[in-house]
Design a protein around this motif. Structure first.
Motif, PDB file in Angstrom:
ATOM      1  N   LEU A  82     -11.463  54.366  74.843  1.00 32.08           N
ATOM      2  CA  LEU A  82     -10.422  55.360  74.538  1.00 32.08           C
ATOM      3  C   LEU A  82      -9.360  55.364  75.642  1.00 32.08           C
ATOM      4  O   LEU A  82      -8.149  55.359  75.365  1.00 32.08           O
ATOM      5  CB  LEU A  82     -11.066  56.750  74.414  1.00 32.08           C
ATOM      6  CG  LEU A  82     -10.103  57.947  74.393  1.00 32.08           C
ATOM      7  CD1 LEU A  82      -9.268  57.942  73.112  1.00 32.08           C
ATOM      8  CD2 LEU A  82     -10.870  59.266  74.521  1.00 32.08           C
ATOM      9  N   LEU A  83      -9.803  55.346  76.896  1.00 31.16           N
ATOM     10  CA  LEU A  83      -8.856  55.379  78.014  1.00 31.16           C
ATOM     11  C   LEU A  83      -7.983  54.121  78.026  1.00 31.16           C
ATOM     12  O   LEU A  83      -6.780  54.186  78.296  1.00 31.16           O
ATOM     13  CB  LEU A  83      -9.601  55.509  79.349  1.00 31.16           C
ATOM     14  CG  LEU A  83     -10.463  56.763  79.522  1.00 31.16           C
ATOM     15  CD1 LEU A  83     -11.185  56.730  80.862  1.00 31.16           C
ATOM     16  CD2 LEU A  83      -9.634  58.037  79.394  1.00 31.16           C
ATOM     17  N   CYS A  84      -8.605  52.976  77.725  1.00 36.51           N
ATOM     18  CA  CYS A  84      -7.831  51.723  77.677  1.00 36.51           C
ATOM     19  C   CYS A  84      -6.790  51.789  76.554  1.00 36.51           C
ATOM     20  O   CYS A  84      -5.638  51.368  76.728  1.00 36.51           O
ATOM     21  CB  CYS A  84      -8.753  50.520  77.473  1.00 36.51           C
ATOM     22  SG  CYS A  84      -9.765  50.149  78.912  1.00 36.51           S
ATOM     23  N   ALA A  85      -7.205  52.329  75.405  1.00 37.66           N
ATOM     24  CA  ALA A  85      -6.269  52.433  74.270  1.00 37.66           C
ATOM     25  C   ALA A  85      -5.112  53.367  74.623  1.00 37.66           C
ATOM     26  O   ALA A  85      -3.948  53.089  74.311  1.00 37.66           O
ATOM     27  CB  ALA A  85      -7.005  52.916  73.024  1.00 37.66           C
ATOM     28  N   CYS A  86      -5.437  54.493  75.295  1.00 38.55           N
ATOM     29  CA  CYS A  86      -4.367  55.415  75.709  1.00 38.55           C
ATOM     30  C   CYS A  86      -3.443  54.720  76.715  1.00 38.55           C
ATOM     31  O   CYS A  86      -2.221  54.834  76.629  1.00 38.55           O
ATOM     32  CB  CYS A  86      -4.959  56.685  76.333  1.00 38.55           C
ATOM     33  SG  CYS A  86      -5.718  57.757  75.107  1.00 38.55           S
ATOM     34  N   ALA A  87      -4.040  53.982  77.653  1.00 38.46           N
ATOM     35  CA  ALA A  87      -3.227  53.298  78.674  1.00 38.46           C
ATOM     36  C   ALA A  87      -2.292  52.292  78.023  1.00 38.46           C
ATOM     37  O   ALA A  87      -1.114  52.187  78.383  1.00 38.46           O
ATOM     38  CB  ALA A  87      -4.150  52.601  79.674  1.00 38.46           C
ATOM     39  N   LEU A  88      -2.827  51.566  77.033  1.00 41.51           N
ATOM     40  CA  LEU A  88      -2.017  50.540  76.369  1.00 41.51           C
ATOM     41  C   LEU A  88      -1.047  51.145  75.352  1.00 41.51           C
ATOM     42  O   LEU A  88      -0.298  50.426  74.697  1.00 41.51           O
ATOM     43  CB  LEU A  88      -2.938  49.499  75.721  1.00 41.51           C
ATOM     44  CG  LEU A  88      -3.681  48.622  76.747  1.00 41.51           C
ATOM     45  CD1 LEU A  88      -4.904  47.956  76.140  1.00 41.51           C
ATOM     46  CD2 LEU A  88      -2.746  47.567  77.348  1.00 41.51           C
ATOM     47  N   SER A  89      -1.053  52.473  75.237  1.00 41.12           N
ATOM     48  CA  SER A  89      -0.029  53.170  74.431  1.00 41.12           C
ATOM     49  C   SER A  89       1.229  53.406  75.255  1.00 41.12           C
ATOM     50  O   SER A  89       2.210  53.966  74.755  1.00 41.12           O
ATOM     51  CB  SER A  89      -0.569  54.520  73.945  1.00 41.12           C
ATOM     52  OG  SER A  89      -1.764  54.351  73.239  1.00 41.12           O
ATOM     53  N   ALA A  90       1.205  53.006  76.511  1.00 41.68           N
ATOM     54  CA  ALA A  90       2.355  53.218  77.401  1.00 41.68           C
ATOM     55  C   ALA A  90       3.573  52.456  76.887  1.00 41.68           C
ATOM     56  O   ALA A  90       3.425  51.480  76.147  1.00 41.68           O
ATOM     57  CB  ALA A  90       1.989  52.722  78.801  1.00 41.68           C
ATOM     58  N   PRO A  91       4.766  52.878  77.291  1.00 40.29           N
ATOM     59  CA  PRO A  91       5.961  52.113  76.907  1.00 40.29           C
ATOM     60  C   PRO A  91       5.881  50.673  77.425  1.00 40.29           C
ATOM     61  O   PRO A  91       5.229  50.409  78.432  1.00 40.29           O
ATOM     62  CB  PRO A  91       7.113  52.866  77.583  1.00 40.29           C
ATOM     63  CG  PRO A  91       6.506  53.891  78.462  1.00 40.29           C
ATOM     64  CD  PRO A  91       5.070  54.032  78.120  1.00 40.29           C
ATOM     65  N   SER A  92       6.554  49.782  76.702  1.00 41.64           N
ATOM     66  CA  SER A  92       6.509  48.369  77.082  1.00 41.64           C
ATOM     67  C   SER A  92       7.903  47.773  76.957  1.00 41.64           C
ATOM     68  O   SER A  92       8.573  47.966  75.937  1.00 41.64           O
ATOM     69  CB  SER A  92       5.541  47.641  76.145  1.00 41.64           C
ATOM     70  OG  SER A  92       5.764  46.252  76.213  1.00 41.64           O
ATOM     71  N   LYS A  93       8.315  47.052  77.952  1.00 41.98           N
ATOM     72  CA  LYS A  93       9.669  46.482  77.990  1.00 41.98           C
ATOM     73  C   LYS A  93       9.939  45.631  76.735  1.00 41.98           C
ATOM     74  O   LYS A  93       9.184  44.697  76.438  1.00 41.98           O
ATOM     75  CB  LYS A  93       9.798  45.617  79.254  1.00 41.98           C
ATOM     76  CG  LYS A  93      11.211  45.229  79.579  1.00 41.98           C
ATOM     77  CD  LYS A  93      11.500  43.839  79.077  1.00 41.98           C
ATOM     78  CE  LYS A  93      12.978  43.568  79.268  1.00 41.98           C
ATOM     79  NZ  LYS A  93      13.562  42.741  78.243  1.00 41.98           N
ATOM     80  N   SER A  94      10.985  45.973  75.985  1.00 46.37           N
ATOM     81  CA  SER A  94      11.368  45.269  74.751  1.00 46.37           C
ATOM     82  C   SER A  94      10.220  45.133  73.756  1.00 46.37           C
ATOM     83  O   SER A  94      10.203  44.217  72.946  1.00 46.37           O
ATOM     84  CB  SER A  94      11.898  43.865  75.052  1.00 46.37           C
ATOM     85  OG  SER A  94      13.122  43.933  75.700  1.00 46.37           O
ATOM     86  N   ASP A  95       9.219  46.013  73.870  1.00 46.16           N
ATOM     87  CA  ASP A  95       8.049  45.937  72.978  1.00 46.16           C
ATOM     88  C   ASP A  95       7.332  44.595  73.128  1.00 46.16           C
ATOM     89  O   ASP A  95       6.715  44.101  72.186  1.00 46.16           O
ATOM     90  CB  ASP A  95       8.513  46.150  71.508  1.00 46.16           C
ATOM     91  CG  ASP A  95       7.364  46.482  70.575  1.00 46.16           C
ATOM     92  OD1 ASP A  95       6.284  46.866  71.060  1.00 46.16           O
ATOM     93  OD2 ASP A  95       7.536  46.333  69.343  1.00 46.16           O
TER      94      ASP A  95
END
Ligand SMILES: Cc1cc2nc3c(=O)[nH]c(=O)nc-3n(C[C@H](O)[C@H](O)[C@H](O)COP(=O)(O)O)c2cc1C
Length: 279
Positions: free
Chosen positions: A56-69
């Motif tokens: 769950l924590l990894c999924a939340c972390a990877l929900s972070a914004p990402s440059k140009s998607d």
């Protein structure tokens, strides 16, 4: 004044030495209070972190914004005990690496984008510094978001950039292919102690308006050194044989001594060997 407002104001006063006003009617005071009261954790209870919680924590972390998607950050969970111990053996001065129930590594992934270009039969004229920089920034954002998620769940974290002192060995242990570099490891677990707030530079030094200025830096650093010394004086001085013992050993003296020795001078060579172009 609500408890959460008091937590935020107290934490920020302690951290920066000035009162920061908090509007009681703000939404998200819970989250702000955790962010304001953040502290690193290096001692953990002997209690596992459930695999579903970690996911769950990894999924939340990877929900972070990402440059140009572009999604250029990955997380590697080191589960295998022998591998964990090999990494811990590299850093005996940091026993928390061995003791933390979870150890993960945040990776900058410049590889996937080049793979997409190949899969879709396109040229890739962007193999330059920006590829490395974007992937590293994405990984740092994911790492920060992981800390926020973990702290929301009452876990404690300690990022470990010192793994980069042994970057090539880590890359071999974790089988990192070309254009993947470790940005930082992270110890995660249930905190064994409350921890404490680390003082930060005054906001007048780190917040600029309209244009950059550091004209009052020397005086501000002196004041910060004194404020830190009152709260949490350094117990040990770095390298007294080389630099002598200082009567007033503050943050600036410590950091100047820390960076008076060459550190990770082979990191550029490692990143290039991993296939990144840094020009
Ligand atoms: C990118 C990064 C790398 C870090 N690497 C290490 C490390 O290798 N070992 C360690 O014990 N702490 C490490 N830390 C933790 C810092 O020492 C800690 O965040 C800092 O002293 C400020 O304390 P605070 O997080 O409680 O405010 C790292 C922190 C960050 C953000």
């Amino acid at each position: 004044m609500s408890d959460r407002v008091r937590i935020i104001e107290t934490a920020l006063l302690q951290r920066f030495g000035v009162r920061v006003k908090v509007d009681e009617s703000l939404a998200g005071l819970d989250e702000l209070s955790r962010i304001a009261a953040h502290r690193v954790h290096r001692r953990f209870l002997p209690r596992d972190v459930d695999a579903d919680l970690l996911r769950l924590l990894c999924a939340c972390a990877l929900s972070a914004p990402s440059k140009s998607d572009l999604q250029q950050a990955d997380i590697l969970i080191v589960r295998e005990n022998a591998k964990r111990q090999s990494i811990a053996d590299l850093l005996p001065e940091m026993p928390w690496l061995r003791e933390a129930p979870v150890f993960i590594v945040f990776l900058a992934n410049g590889r996937r984008l080049t793979q997409l270009s190949q899969m879709r039969g396109k040229p890739f004229p962007n193999d330059h510094l920006d590829l490395f920089f974007n992937a590293t920034v994405d990984a740092a954002i994911v790492m920060t978001t992981f800390i926020r998620a973990a702290e929301a769940a009452a876990l404690g974290c300690c990022p470990i950039s010192v793994i980069r002192d042994h970057a090539a060995t880590i890359a071999e242990l974790l089988k990192l292919p070309s254009k993947i570099v470790p940005v930082a490891g992270m110890c995660v677990g249930w905190p064994a102690e409350e921890g404490s707030i680390t003082l930060r530079l005054p906001l007048a030094v780190t917040i600029h308006e309209d244009s950059f200025s550091d004209s009052n830096l020397a005086a501000a650093i002196d004041a910060y050194d004194r404020r830190r010394e009152e709260v949490r004086p350094y117990r040990n001085q770095r390298d007294p044989a080389r630099f002598g013992r200082s009567n007033s050993y503050g943050w600036s003296e410590d950091k100047a001594r820390q960076y008076a020795v060459p550190l990770r001078t082979d990191f550029g060579a490692f990143v290039r060997a991993q296939g990144f172009c840094l020009d």
